[in-house]
Design a protein around this motif. Structure first.
Motif: not given
Length: 163
Positions: A99-109
């Motif tokens: 979930x943390x990795x997905x949130x970080x990727x979403x933040x970058x997007x």
């Protein structure tokens, strides 16, 4: 500079340099206080306490489980970042790291989207300013017209008050 300090800390095993390089070793190093509060064991990747105390002497520590139930928002982030293809594919429990990795990727997007929108807005403002320049409009002419209107209204109000 932070990387250099970090590598020095790793190489010197818990000691911080307090003098310039080349100083005598007994003057150069001093021990670092522990960053963990006393009574709380530190955990290694194996999950066992890595303190110097014998096992069983520390009080019992309750660990948080490595599974997390994702919310609807978390599920949408997992879908948007491409971790899962459909909402039905998402399991009921997920590791927090995923979930943390997905949130970080979403933040970058999201940041990339905002950068793109900012660039588009800049070009829109440039195009609008060029069209206004063709019509011989400027902020100065708008400001002068607005102030002339205010003066005219003030003069009419003064005449009405004088009568």
């Amino acid at each position: 500079m932070l990387a250099t300090v970090g590598s020095l800390l790793r190489l010197r095993l818990g000691r911080i340099p307090c003098c310039a390089p080349g100083a005598p070793p007994e003057v150069e190093r001093r021990p670092v206080a522990s960053l963990w509060p006393r009574g709380h064991p530190q955990y290694s990747s194996g999950g066992s306490p890595c303190s110097s105390e014998p096992p069983g002497s520390a009080e019992k520590v309750h660990r948080v489980p490595a599974e997390h139930k994702p919310s609807q928002f978390d599920k949408r982030i997992l879908l948007w970042t491409g971790r899962f293809k459909a909402m039905e594919d998402i399991p009921p429990r997920i590791p927090p790291e995923m979930i943390d990795a997905a949130r970080n990727k979403a933040r970058v997007k999201a940041c990339y989207i905002m950068i793109g929108l900012t660039i588009i807005a800049c070009f829109a403002v440039i195009a609008s300013a060029k069209r206004a320049a063709e019509r011989h409009e400027s902020l100065t002419s708008w400001n002068l017209a607005k102030k002339a209107k205010w003066r005219e209204e003030a003069a009419l109000a003064a005449q009405a008050k004088a009568k």
